[in-house]
Design an enzyme around this catalytic site. Structure first.
Site, PDB file in Angstrom:
ATOM      1  N   HIS A 282       2.641  10.650 -35.752  1.00  0.00           N
ATOM      2  CA  HIS A 282       2.538   9.805 -36.951  1.00  0.00           C
ATOM      3  C   HIS A 282       3.889   9.302 -37.445  1.00  0.00           C
ATOM      4  O   HIS A 282       3.973   8.731 -38.529  1.00  0.00           O
ATOM      5  CB  HIS A 282       1.840  10.583 -38.067  1.00  0.00           C
ATOM      6  CG  HIS A 282       0.440  10.979 -37.709  1.00  0.00           C
ATOM      7  ND1 HIS A 282      -0.591  10.081 -37.638  1.00  0.00           N
ATOM      8  CD2 HIS A 282      -0.078  12.187 -37.351  1.00  0.00           C
ATOM      9  CE1 HIS A 282      -1.706  10.705 -37.281  1.00  0.00           C
ATOM     10  NE2 HIS A 282      -1.407  11.986 -37.088  1.00  0.00           N
ATOM     11  N   ARG A 283       4.945   9.510 -36.641  1.00  0.00           N
ATOM     12  CA  ARG A 283       6.264   9.049 -37.072  1.00  0.00           C
ATOM     13  C   ARG A 283       6.279   7.529 -37.242  1.00  0.00           C
ATOM     14  O   ARG A 283       6.877   7.002 -38.181  1.00  0.00           O
ATOM     15  CB  ARG A 283       7.325   9.495 -36.054  1.00  0.00           C
ATOM     16  CG  ARG A 283       8.737   9.181 -36.475  1.00  0.00           C
ATOM     17  CD  ARG A 283       9.737   9.816 -35.518  1.00  0.00           C
ATOM     18  NE  ARG A 283       9.903  11.238 -35.793  1.00  0.00           N
ATOM     19  CZ  ARG A 283      10.237  12.147 -34.888  1.00  0.00           C
ATOM     20  NH1 ARG A 283      10.423  11.793 -33.646  1.00  0.00           N
ATOM     21  NH2 ARG A 283      10.381  13.413 -35.232  1.00  0.00           N
ATOM     22  N   SER A 284       5.606   6.826 -36.339  1.00  0.00           N
ATOM     23  CA  SER A 284       5.597   5.359 -36.412  1.00  0.00           C
ATOM     24  C   SER A 284       4.875   4.865 -37.660  1.00  0.00           C
ATOM     25  O   SER A 284       5.320   3.910 -38.307  1.00  0.00           O
ATOM     26  CB  SER A 284       4.932   4.763 -35.164  1.00  0.00           C
ATOM     27  OG  SER A 284       3.586   5.204 -35.050  1.00  0.00           O
TER      28      SER A 284
END
Length: 343
Positions: A282-284
């Protein structure tokens, strides 16, 4: 003392809009996670980063603090500042200019992190710390040219410190930590080797710059450079109003960003884009939201729009897409428009 070199002004760099946008977004919101700039020689990568010192806004700092702690965030103060408060001292605040701190390519881990004087600890029972580059970088831009040539463990150290906002040093069971909140900017020429995918993903934004293939654009680049070389001080002076305007724009954006809500629509747009381009984790998603919000703030708006997501999508997603080793397919921005059009 050597005279400071006059740098070609950021505001007069021709085109390279994505590179300039990526840098400005990180100044507005350092939590975006830095930027990696990839491109061939002579594409103004280093010029753009180093010349940021001409317009970076000043920030508050604790007077006399070796790490220039920001008094607005009491929980982030270094041990010395906390001890001064505990002793009843009222910390005095001063304004300090935000700087571009450059990391030497041959820097050792001790040079980066700083060193603990173990002999002094054993003799006195007190800690004695010699600050390194990360101490100087706190509250500033930390720039690494040819970052792909750095040892991986040094890059890991920089990325870890940038993510945590703290530099933690431990030697022989003795530990010391200090604030290390900075924007990490790396530049590199892909022809000289690339970074591991795991390291690429740790950079909030990435941009690939190319030389201009338009006669009109190349002509303008040549004219501006020759005019600068003829009288650097006069050339920079001629655009001082543009530089002041950019500083003011950043200062206003920093204030405005706290007023921009992250509504369900923005979250959904980020999630859809990440799923469309098969992002892992979920970093993006988080970075898309932070970058889009900073983009809105720079434009003086109080809401995140589709245009904000379109402006930052390639910067956030392109370097995170899994490709084969020799696949040079460019990020297709029309897919971003198509994805968001359905909302």
């Amino acid at each position: 003392m050597a005279e400071m070199q006059t740098l070609f002004p950021f505001v007069r760099i021709v085109k390279q809009d994505k590179m300039k946008r990526a840098l400005l977004l990180n100044v507005v919101d350092p939590s975006i996670g830095g930027v990696l700039i990839k491109g061939e020689k002579g594409t103004a990568k280093s010029t753009a980063v180093r010349s940021m010192a001409q317009f970076l806004p000043a920030r508050p700092a604790v007077k006399g603090c070796a790490y220039r702690c920001d008094p607005r965030y009491p929980k982030r103060l270094c041990a010395d500042c906390q001890a001064r408060i505990a002793a009843g001292e009222e910390l005095e605040t001063v304004k300090v200019p935000m700087k571009v701190i450059e990391l030497p390519l041959n820097a050792t881990e001790d040079r980066v992190s700083g060193t603990l004087d173990l002999e002094y600890v054993l003799k006195t029972g007190k800690k004695k710390f010699e600050p390194g580059v990360l101490a100087s970088a706190n509250g500033n831009i930390l720039y690494v040219d040819e970052i792909n040539l750095l040892d991986d463990h040094i890059i890991d150290l920089l990325l870890d410190s940038a993510a945590m906002g703290v530099n933690y040093v431990e030697r022989e069971g003795v530990s010391f930590s200090h604030p290390a909140r900075f924007v990490l900017v790396g530049t590199m020429n892909p022809e000289e080797g690339n970074l591991r995918p795991q390291l690429l993903d740790r950079f909030g934004l990435s941009v690939e710059v190319e030389g201009e293939d338009s006669i009109t654009t190349r002509t303008e680049v040549i004219k501006r450079r020759l005019a600068f070389d003829a009288d650097p001080e006069a050339y920079v002076d001629s655009c001082k109003d543009e530089l002041k305007a950019l500083t003011k724009q950043i200062e206003q954006a920093r204030k405005l960003i706290t007023e921009i809500p992250v509504d369900d629509n923005a979250v959904t747009m980020a999630a859809k884009l990440s799923m469309k381009f098969s992002m892992e984790g979920h970093r993006s998603d988080i970075t898309l939201i932070r970058a889009a919000r900073a983009n809105a703030a720079l434009a003086g708006r109080k809401e995140i729009t589709k245009d904000d997501m379109k402006d930052v999508a390639a910067l956030v997603l392109a370097h995170r897409i899994k490709r084969n080793a020799f696949d040079k397919t460019k990020f297709d921005e029309s897919e971003v428009t198509e994805c968001l059009a359905r909302m």
